[in-house]
Design a protein around this motif. Structure first.
Motif, PDB file in Angstrom:
ATOM      1  N   VAL A   1       0.835  -1.224   0.000  1.00 56.38           N
ATOM      2  CA  VAL A   1       0.000   0.000   0.000  1.00 56.38           C
ATOM      3  C   VAL A   1       0.863   1.266   0.000  1.00 56.38           C
ATOM      4  CG1 VAL A   1      -2.053  -1.047   1.019  1.00 56.38           C
ATOM      5  CG2 VAL A   1      -0.335  -0.016   2.523  1.00 56.38           C
TER       6      VAL A   1
ATOM      7  N   ARG B   1       3.642   1.327  -1.545  1.00 54.43           N
ATOM      8  CA  ARG B   1       4.331   1.235  -2.853  1.00 54.43           C
ATOM      9  C   ARG B   1       5.843   1.379  -2.710  1.00 54.43           C
ATOM     10  NH1 ARG B   1       0.325   3.175  -7.459  1.00 54.43           N
ATOM     11  NH2 ARG B   1      -1.624   2.779  -6.405  1.00 54.43           N
TER      12      ARG B   1
ATOM     13  N   GLN C   1      -1.328   3.262   9.021  1.00 55.01           N
ATOM     14  CA  GLN C   1      -2.289   3.317   7.916  1.00 55.01           C
ATOM     15  C   GLN C   1      -2.361   4.740   7.346  1.00 55.01           C
ATOM     16  OE1 GLN C   1      -6.608   1.510   7.389  1.00 55.01           O
ATOM     17  NE2 GLN C   1      -6.691   3.310   8.688  1.00 55.01           N
TER      18      GLN C   1
ATOM     19  N   CYS D   1       0.642   5.513   5.256  1.00 54.89           N
ATOM     20  CA  CYS D   1       0.626   4.870   3.941  1.00 54.89           C
ATOM     21  C   CYS D   1      -0.447   5.467   3.038  1.00 54.89           C
ATOM     22  CB  CYS D   1       0.388   3.359   4.090  1.00 54.89           C
ATOM     23  SG  CYS D   1       1.717   2.519   4.947  1.00 54.89           S
ATOM     24  N   PHE D   2      -1.558   5.892   3.616  1.00 53.83           N
ATOM     25  CA  PHE D   2      -2.681   6.377   2.797  1.00 53.83           C
ATOM     26  C   PHE D   2      -2.475   7.807   2.321  1.00 53.83           C
ATOM     27  CE2 PHE D   2      -6.967   8.377   2.535  1.00 53.83           C
ATOM     28  CZ  PHE D   2      -7.422   7.669   1.444  1.00 53.83           C
TER      29      PHE D   2
ATOM     30  N   LEU E   1      -7.091  -2.258   5.481  1.00 57.47           N
ATOM     31  CA  LEU E   1      -5.706  -2.711   5.538  1.00 57.47           C
ATOM     32  C   LEU E   1      -5.586  -3.953   6.422  1.00 57.47           C
ATOM     33  CD1 LEU E   1      -2.767  -2.140   4.751  1.00 57.47           C
ATOM     34  CD2 LEU E   1      -2.631  -0.550   6.664  1.00 57.47           C
TER      35      LEU E   1
ATOM     36  N   MET F   1      -6.645  -6.864   4.552  1.00 60.84           N
ATOM     37  CA  MET F   1      -5.604  -7.166   3.552  1.00 60.84           C
ATOM     38  C   MET F   1      -4.487  -7.980   4.204  1.00 60.84           C
ATOM     39  SD  MET F   1      -3.580  -4.357   1.306  1.00 60.84           S
ATOM     40  CE  MET F   1      -2.298  -4.741   0.124  1.00 60.84           C
TER      41      MET F   1
ATOM     42  N   ASP G   1      -4.305   7.746  -3.350  1.00 61.15           N
ATOM     43  CA  ASP G   1      -4.181   6.451  -4.011  1.00 61.15           C
ATOM     44  C   ASP G   1      -5.556   5.788  -4.120  1.00 61.15           C
ATOM     45  OD1 ASP G   1      -3.610   3.953  -4.892  1.00 61.15           O
ATOM     46  OD2 ASP G   1      -2.353   3.359  -3.198  1.00 61.15           O
TER      47      ASP G   1
ATOM     48  N   PHE H   1      -6.069   2.064  -2.570  1.00 62.52           N
ATOM     49  CA  PHE H   1      -5.837   1.767  -1.163  1.00 62.52           C
ATOM     50  C   PHE H   1      -7.073   1.069  -0.572  1.00 62.52           C
ATOM     51  CE2 PHE H   1      -4.979   2.265   3.259  1.00 62.52           C
ATOM     52  CZ  PHE H   1      -3.608   2.448   3.367  1.00 62.52           C
ATOM     53  N   PRO H   2      -6.867  -0.057   0.118  1.00 58.57           N
ATOM     54  CA  PRO H   2      -8.021  -0.766   0.674  1.00 58.57           C
ATOM     55  C   PRO H   2      -8.531  -0.090   1.944  1.00 58.57           C
ATOM     56  CG  PRO H   2      -6.008  -1.937   1.225  1.00 58.57           C
ATOM     57  CD  PRO H   2      -5.595  -0.750   0.407  1.00 58.57           C
TER      58      PRO H   2
END
Lengths: 293, 255
Positions: free
Chosen positions: A53, A55, A180, A183-184, A241, A244, B87, B90-91
């Motif tokens: 996530v 990347r 999270q 990353c987001f 996440l 996931m 993004d 993104f989940p």
């Protein structure tokens, strides 16, 4: 690096051998391998999801390749200078953490182009390792480090990966929301008062620890594939996440277990067999998705 | 008696290496005003927003947001980036994104009951509570915009900063967004970056023209010459099916 399997036998005979090896109370390498697969799946699933996530699979690649530098240096110091305590695993951990901190520091402070530094760490780590290994007296086979071998692991490896799983679960339990957010949307995270540079360094150190302990499963060269493929597959079917990470762990467990079985039956090295299983599954998923679209 | 200033910039200068992006920019925004920041690409609009958010520190000059340093005022400021910056793969679900706006840098990183209540309130405000479990990836452009507005509103901010809220959305979504901003207009100070000054013509009190320097114009004074001078060439707006030519002596702009 490959556990010798009797060749020239039929598939049913090999299956019988596999079952015997799995159930024989005096032979535990296969049980350890499968248990390692189970424990490694958790670490791969959790860290791999963050890598995907965010990347940063290329960063994970650089860290994993830098590990060889630490292993080579540790072997050299052990053999030439008699530093018995300098276990290759310790050298690997120090090298991985050093690579993680260097990359994070460069990125956080914007001194250099991040991709150039990643390339330098990637190739520099490998080169350092190979030079040290060549200067270490006696025979050192770099292949098991490069491609791993889950079939020659010990109970100590299981304990170490268990500790890693607990560490990852603990950190993620407390810092999940911040990682999270990092990353987001890094900008938003910064605006909420989160020390983005510090958390990015933490993330890379978590990747470093995961890579070091899991190099034994699939090796330095292949570890990135197992970090990213199951997570990338899982990411297409979940809305969080956490989900996931869970699905990615299950997929990793499936790929590792199937890879071990196929490797045993086909007399293949286990690490590449695991990666091929994962790669084929990813390819099939992509094709099915395209057909469905 | 003068109104208290929500934003007070005095002679701020920002340079990226040898390039001066903002040059001695000064302006004041009083409480409950809505300003549209217009200007050409590379003129310093986004940098100005980042200065107000405390993400970029000017080389000289002073900035006060809600009477404090920008970094100290962040918790009272709502910010909506362009949704294309996020993004799309993104989940995460709608509620997860909005709740992220309540995250804090200190203490344990858990959400409280209050955070969940504020998230619900913000989602209800933009009409997305029913869709709270929807994955972000499955949302339309307009819904993504509303999710990000809800995230910006979740702390009940006193100042709302929006970066190109109308970029990449169609006229229908634009109209709904305008309605929402009109509602918020009475509660907070709003600064929005927009290429499309006509979109906000019915909403904004003043236009801040930014192109290395900055100048505030009352809406009715933004006419052909000032827009042409700002962009350095004649500018054409195509909005809601109407065409406005600026700088060629044809139609007067709405803004």
């Amino acid at each position: 690096m490959v556990i010798p399997i009797t060749t020239g036998k039929g598939r049913s005979s090999r299956m019988h051998e596999f079952w015997e090896a799995l159930t024989d109370p005096h032979v535990d390498f296969l049980r350890i391998a499968l248990l390692m697969g189970l424990l490694a799946s958790l670490a791969f699933g959790m860290t791999g999801s963050l890598v995907v996530v965010k990347r940063i699979s290329y960063v994970a690649g650089a860290i994993s390749h830098a590990v060889l530098g630490g292993i080579g240096a540790a072997l050299y110091l052990q053999t030439v200078h008699g530093l018995e305590w300098m276990h290759p695993l310790l050298g690997a951990l120090l090298a991985a953490l050093l690579a993680a901190v260097i990359i994070a520091w460069i990125r956080n402070n914007g001194f250099q182009r991040e991709d150039s530094v990643i390339g330098a760490v990637w190739a520099g780590g490998m080169a350092t390792g190979l030079v040290f290994i060549s200067k270490t007296p006696g025979f050192v086979d770099p292949m098991s480090y490069l491609f791993g071998n889950i079939l020659i692991l010990s109970r100590t490896d299981l304990y170490l990966v268990s500790i890693l799983d607990l560490l990852l679960l603990g950190i993620l339990f407390v810092q999940y929301n911040r990682l999270q957010a990092l990353c987001f949307d890094e900008e938003q995270a910064r605006l909420r008062g989160i020390r983005v540079g510090w958390y990015y360094t933490l993330l890379l150190c978590l990747i470093a620890c995961t890579v070091v302990l899991l190099v034994s499963v699939v090796g330095i060269v292949l570890v990135v594939a197992l970090l990213t493929i199951p997570a990338a597959m899982a990411g297409q079917h979940v809305r969080s996440l956490g989900a996931m990470m869970a699905l990615s762990s299950l997929l990793t467990l499936f790929f590792v277990s199937l890879g071990i079985v196929i490797g045993f039956l086909g007399d293949w090295p286990a690490g590449p067999a695991i990666i091929l299983v994962a790669g084929v599954a990813y390819l099939l998923q992509s094709l099915l998705k395209r057909v469905a679209a | 008696m003068s109104e208290p200033a929500v934003i007070d910039c005095t002679e701020i200068t920002v340079r990226y290496g040898p390039v001066t992006v903002l040059d001695k920019v000064s302006f004041v925004v009083p409480e409950r005003r809505t300003l549209c920041i217009v200007g050409p690409n590379g003129g310093g609009k986004s940098t100005l927003l980042k200065v107000l958010l405390g993400l970029v520190r000017p080389q000289s000059g002073t900035v006060r947001v809600l009477g404090r340093e920008p970094r100290q005022a962040r918790m009272r400021v709502g910010y909506m980036p362009q949704y294309v910056q996020i993004d799309p793969l993104f989940p995460i679900d709608v509620e997860g994104i909005v709740r992220m706006g309540r995250l804090k840098g200190r203490g344990l990183g858990f959400y409280t009951r209050e955070d969940r209540m504020a998230t619900r309130q913000a989602l209800e405000e933009v009409g997305l509570w029913e869709q709270r479990r929807e994955a972000y990836i499955n949302l339309s452009g307009g819904m993504k915009q509303r999710v990000l507005i809800a995230r910006a509103l979740v702390n009940n901010p006193e100042l709302l900063l929006l970066d190109e809220p109308t970029a990449m959305v169609d006229a229908h979504i634009e109209a709904r967004l305008l309605e929402k901003l009109k509602e918020l207009h009475n509660r907070m100070t709003i600064l929005l970056v927009s290429h499309d000054a006509t979109f906000v013509s019915g909403l904004v009190d003043e236009v801040l023209c930014v192109n290395r320097t900055a100048e505030i114009h009352p809406v009715e004074r933004v006419r052909d010459k000032s827009v042409t001078r700002l962009y350095g060439e004649p500018v054409q707006h195509v909005v809601h099916g109407h065409t406005h030519h600026h700088g060629e002596g044809e139609e007067q702009p709405d803004a």
